[in-house]
Scaffold this active site. Structure first.
Site, mmCIF file in Angstrom:
data_model
loop_
_atom_site.group_PDB
_atom_site.id
_atom_site.type_symbol
_atom_site.label_atom_id
_atom_site.label_comp_id
_atom_site.label_asym_id
_atom_site.label_seq_id
_atom_site.Cartn_x
_atom_site.Cartn_y
_atom_site.Cartn_z
ATOM 1 N N TYR A 1 -25.239 13.329 38.576
ATOM 2 C CA TYR A 1 -23.807 13.892 38.089
ATOM 3 C C TYR A 1 -23.213 12.846 37.588
ATOM 4 C CZ TYR A 1 -19.603 16.727 37.814
ATOM 5 O OH TYR A 1 -18.419 17.335 37.451
ATOM 6 N N GLY B 1 -13.952 28.062 36.074
ATOM 7 C CA GLY B 1 -12.679 28.233 36.783
ATOM 8 C C GLY B 1 -11.661 27.393 36.130
ATOM 9 N N THR C 1 -15.118 24.035 25.632
ATOM 10 C CA THR C 1 -16.617 24.359 26.069
ATOM 11 C C THR C 1 -16.222 24.752 27.655
ATOM 12 O OG1 THR C 1 -17.026 22.064 26.659
ATOM 13 C CG2 THR C 1 -17.334 22.956 24.388
ATOM 14 N N GLY C 2 -17.251 25.537 28.174
ATOM 15 C CA GLY C 2 -17.108 25.854 29.576
ATOM 16 C C GLY C 2 -15.957 26.570 29.731
ATOM 17 N N ALA C 3 -15.623 27.511 28.750
ATOM 18 C CA ALA C 3 -14.359 28.306 28.752
ATOM 19 C C ALA C 3 -14.391 29.439 30.087
ATOM 20 C CB ALA C 3 -14.036 28.988 27.590
ATOM 21 N N ASN C 4 -15.515 29.829 30.250
ATOM 22 C CA ASN C 4 -15.597 30.922 31.499
ATOM 23 C C ASN C 4 -15.724 30.332 32.854
ATOM 24 O OD1 ASN C 4 -15.756 33.537 31.478
ATOM 25 N ND2 ASN C 4 -17.830 33.404 32.590
#
Length: 301
Positions: free
Chosen positions: A185, A23, A18-21
């Site tokens: 966060y 950095g 996930t969050g593959a795009n």
């Protein structure tokens, strides 16, 4: 069992990132593809997915790169992601919950949940649970949760003083009463780690491991978001002293692929070293209460 190909040790294995795009996400996905895995990229749009798929296939020579779309702040979208996955795949050997978000103002998701808690904790919680049967059936398998230093130190720029660990308040999990960006966060990442401990405990003996890690302070977009206003003019200089995405990704890739970690579960790592998370994260009663509260928020039994 298929013999290990030491040039491509993950050949025949399917992984989801996930969050593959992001950095670090694109480096994690690329490194796992380089090891021969069939890689499923979780991205927000087809445009992102197609571009990243071509980029990774070209860089690694691995054509087994696919993408699925999801808005991880939206529980219905996560369920659609899992449905699309099941239509294409019958096995999953590694789930890397890498996606994360940091916002300067309190926002709510479509489900009415504070956004940090929704994306950084509830999304991997729901996704992992919905994929659990497939992961167990594919064992040996792994869930890798990418956490953050903020669970141990919630100051945006740690100085020479005692760390201030994130603390969860079960009566205010969504920071409705005392919202501060870094605190929200840190709490969301702490919740991810604590529910990971519960899941690892429940899965002992199943062949499915669950571990979390802090990859180090990496020069990603989140660093810019977390930095206090006075530090922002110096971000270019500050980033020179931080880890590169390649360095940060290395610890995640190791947890996802290293043979010597196959049976290690319920642990927390700082980069490549096993460490203890904040003392409060080991409170078994709070872990179970947090699990129940999270399950209620995503509609799981």
């Amino acid at each position: 069992m298929t013999p290990v190909n030491h040039d491509r040790p993950l050949r025949g294995r399917t992984v989801m990132v996930t969050g593959a795009n992001g950095g670090m996400g694109r480096v994690i996905a690329s490194d796992l593809a380089r090891q021969g895995a069939a890689v499923i990229l979780v991205v927000r749009s087809a445009r992102q997915g197609e571009a990243l798929k071509r980029e990774i296939a070209s860089a690694t020579g691995n054509l087994e790169v696919d993408f699925l779309m999801a808005d991880l702040s939206d529980q219905a979208s996560i369920r659609q992601l899992v449905s699309a996955f099941h239509q294409r795949y019958t096995q999953l050997h590694v789930l890397v919950n890498n996606a994360g978000i940091h916002l300067q103002e309190r926002q709510l998701s479509k489900d009415g949940t504070e956004m940090h808690f929704a994306v950084n904790h509830l999304a991997p919680f729901l996704l992992s649970n919905l994929l659990l049967d497939t992961l167990k059936a594919s064992a040996p398998a792994r869930i890798v949760n990418v956490s953050s230093q903020t669970i141990a130190d919630t100051r945006p720029v740690p100085l020479l003083c005692q760390p201030r660990p994130a603390v969860l308040n079960l009566d205010d999990l969504q920071s409705a009463r005392d919202f501060e960006p870094v605190l929200a966060y840190g709490r969301s990442k702490l919740a991810m780690v604590m529910c990971g401990y519960v899941l690892a405990r429940r899965l002992r003996g199943s062949g499915l491991s669950v571990n979390a890690l802090h990859p180090g302070i990496v020069a990603t977009d989140i660093v810019a978001d977390v930095a206090p206003p006075l530090a922002r003019p110096f971000l270019g200089l500050i980033k020179r002293f931080l880890l590169t995405p390649e360095q940060g990704a290395a610890s995640t890739v190791r947890l996802a692929s290293a043979a010597e970690l196959e049976e290690v579960t319920g642990k927390y790592f700082v980069r490549t070293h096993e460490r203890r998370s904040p003392q409060g994260s080991y409170d078994l009663t709070m872990q179970e209460q947090l699990w129940d509260a999270s399950a209620a928020l995503v509609g799981l039994p």
